[in-house]
Write a protein that holds these residues in place. Structure first.
Motif, mmCIF file in Angstrom:
data_model
loop_
_atom_site.group_PDB
_atom_site.id
_atom_site.type_symbol
_atom_site.label_atom_id
_atom_site.label_comp_id
_atom_site.label_asym_id
_atom_site.label_seq_id
_atom_site.Cartn_x
_atom_site.Cartn_y
_atom_site.Cartn_z
ATOM 1 N N TYR A 176 0.837 -1.200 0.000
ATOM 2 C CA TYR A 176 0.000 0.000 0.000
ATOM 3 C C TYR A 176 0.874 1.254 0.000
ATOM 4 N N GLU A 177 1.885 1.275 0.856
ATOM 5 C CA GLU A 177 2.769 2.443 0.923
ATOM 6 C C GLU A 177 3.560 2.614 -0.375
ATOM 7 N N LEU A 178 4.010 1.505 -0.969
ATOM 8 C CA LEU A 178 4.717 1.585 -2.256
ATOM 9 C C LEU A 178 3.831 2.212 -3.326
ATOM 10 N N ARG A 179 2.605 1.715 -3.437
ATOM 11 C CA ARG A 179 1.698 2.233 -4.461
ATOM 12 C C ARG A 179 1.380 3.705 -4.222
ATOM 13 N N LYS A 180 1.212 4.065 -2.963
ATOM 14 C CA LYS A 180 0.897 5.457 -2.624
ATOM 15 C C LYS A 180 2.033 6.389 -3.042
ATOM 16 N N LEU A 181 3.274 5.953 -2.845
ATOM 17 C CA LEU A 181 4.428 6.804 -3.152
ATOM 18 C C LEU A 181 4.855 6.740 -4.619
ATOM 19 N N LEU A 182 4.656 5.593 -5.263
ATOM 20 C CA LEU A 182 5.075 5.448 -6.662
ATOM 21 C C LEU A 182 4.076 6.059 -7.633
ATOM 22 N N HIS A 183 2.803 5.944 -7.346
ATOM 23 C CA HIS A 183 1.782 6.341 -8.303
ATOM 24 C C HIS A 183 1.167 7.686 -7.960
ATOM 25 N N ILE A 184 2.014 8.642 -7.625
ATOM 26 C CA ILE A 184 1.546 10.003 -7.364
ATOM 27 C C ILE A 184 1.056 10.591 -8.678
ATOM 28 N N GLY A 185 -0.172 11.056 -8.702
ATOM 29 C CA GLY A 185 -0.738 11.597 -9.928
ATOM 30 C C GLY A 185 -1.359 10.535 -10.809
ATOM 31 N N GLY A 186 -1.397 9.300 -10.364
ATOM 32 C CA GLY A 186 -2.028 8.221 -11.125
ATOM 33 C C GLY A 186 -1.018 7.253 -11.698
ATOM 34 N N LYS A 187 -1.508 6.082 -12.015
ATOM 35 C CA LYS A 187 -0.680 5.033 -12.592
ATOM 36 C C LYS A 187 -0.783 5.115 -14.110
ATOM 37 N N THR A 188 0.324 4.873 -14.807
ATOM 38 C CA THR A 188 0.325 4.899 -16.270
ATOM 39 C C THR A 188 0.596 3.495 -16.797
ATOM 40 N N PHE A 189 0.840 3.397 -18.081
ATOM 41 C CA PHE A 189 1.136 2.127 -18.726
ATOM 42 C C PHE A 189 2.335 1.466 -18.052
ATOM 43 N N GLU A 190 2.230 0.180 -17.754
ATOM 44 C CA GLU A 190 3.272 -0.528 -17.007
ATOM 45 C C GLU A 190 4.432 -0.929 -17.913
ATOM 46 N N ASN A 191 5.620 -0.457 -17.566
ATOM 47 C CA ASN A 191 6.843 -0.855 -18.258
ATOM 48 C C ASN A 191 7.766 -1.652 -17.357
ATOM 49 N N TYR A 192 7.534 -1.578 -16.050
ATOM 50 C CA TYR A 192 8.401 -2.240 -15.082
ATOM 51 C C TYR A 192 7.549 -3.011 -14.084
ATOM 52 N N THR A 193 8.143 -4.015 -13.486
ATOM 53 C CA THR A 193 7.478 -4.730 -12.397
ATOM 54 C C THR A 193 8.429 -4.789 -11.201
ATOM 55 N N LEU A 194 7.880 -4.579 -10.029
ATOM 56 C CA LEU A 194 8.654 -4.598 -8.794
ATOM 57 C C LEU A 194 8.194 -5.789 -7.968
ATOM 58 N N MET A 195 9.109 -6.708 -7.743
ATOM 59 C CA MET A 195 8.829 -7.882 -6.922
ATOM 60 C C MET A 195 9.610 -7.753 -5.625
ATOM 61 N N SER A 196 8.927 -8.036 -4.521
ATOM 62 C CA SER A 196 9.553 -7.874 -3.205
ATOM 63 C C SER A 196 9.221 -9.049 -2.321
ATOM 64 N N SER A 197 10.070 -9.243 -1.333
ATOM 65 C CA SER A 197 9.785 -10.187 -0.252
ATOM 66 C C SER A 197 10.272 -9.555 1.038
ATOM 67 N N ILE A 198 9.528 -9.814 2.106
ATOM 68 C CA ILE A 198 9.858 -9.237 3.412
ATOM 69 C C ILE A 198 10.135 -10.360 4.386
ATOM 70 N N THR A 199 11.230 -10.228 5.108
ATOM 71 C CA THR A 199 11.554 -11.173 6.179
ATOM 72 C C THR A 199 11.739 -10.401 7.479
ATOM 73 N N THR A 200 11.329 -11.054 8.580
ATOM 74 C CA THR A 200 11.415 -10.422 9.887
ATOM 75 C C THR A 200 12.201 -11.311 10.831
ATOM 76 N N ASN A 201 13.134 -10.719 11.533
ATOM 77 C CA ASN A 201 13.892 -11.408 12.568
ATOM 78 C C ASN A 201 13.742 -10.634 13.863
ATOM 79 N N ALA A 202 13.470 -11.332 14.956
ATOM 80 C CA ALA A 202 13.364 -10.673 16.258
ATOM 81 C C ALA A 202 14.317 -11.363 17.219
ATOM 82 N N SER A 203 15.210 -10.604 17.792
ATOM 83 C CA SER A 203 16.090 -11.149 18.816
ATOM 84 C C SER A 203 15.672 -10.535 20.144
#
Length: 176
Positions: A65-92
């Protein structure tokens, strides 16, 4: 005596002026190759062309949600790129506080991301970003659970903001 103090006064003023001139010239020569560029319309258009792939889990939802909010300021246009992510969490757990037992935990969240060009499938950038948070300062178990929930939320949002800044730098360096 009066003449020597006048000479010292004049000499110290001249040394001060010379020092200022040298300092200014050093500053100007060192800043000669620095270029300041703005995130202009071209950079904004490039960011609007990124399709964000969903990431699993509640942290992934907040991150996306935060990525889309910050990347698509002013609206989303034709897609030329794709962003794939993974999140890992470690707690000590069990951070030590001098003179007292502690229930503090240190949580580390890492986002691994990859930006691909959709036309040729080429990977443009692959990187990982890490963020840390300390949590669990309260003594109740309910409070500790809430503290962990809030820490996960804050870290997911912070990672998304850092990924967007990294993508902005990438596109800024690609522009002529």
């Amino acid at each position: 005596m009066w003449l020597s103090s006048q000479f010292r006064n004049i000499a110290s003023k001249q040394v001060f002026r010379l020092g200022n001139i040298i300092l200014c010239s050093l500053i100007l020569t060192n800043c000669g190759d620095v270029t300041i560029r703005h995130l202009g319309a071209e950079n904004l258009r490039s960011l609007q062309q990124i399709a964000v792939k969903d990431t699993a889990g509640r942290e992934g939802q907040l991150y996306g949600y935060e990525l889309r909010k910050l990347l698509h300021i002013g609206g989303k246009t034709f897609e030329n790129y794709t962003l794939m992510s993974s999140i890992t969490t470690n707690a000590s757990s069990a951070l030590s506080v001098q003179g007292a037992s502690s229930t503090l935990k240190k949580m580390t969240m890492t986002a691994n991301f990859e930006l691909r060009n959709l036309t040729n499938g080429e990977t443009l950038i692959a990187d990982s970003i890490t963020a840390d948070a300390t949590l669990g300062a309260v003594t109740s178990l309910y409070g500790q659970d809430k503290s962990e929930t809030h820490a996960r939320k804050r870290l997911a949002i912070l990672l998304a903001q850092r990924v967007v800044r990294r993508l902005q730098l990438y596109f800024l360096n690609q522009s002529p």
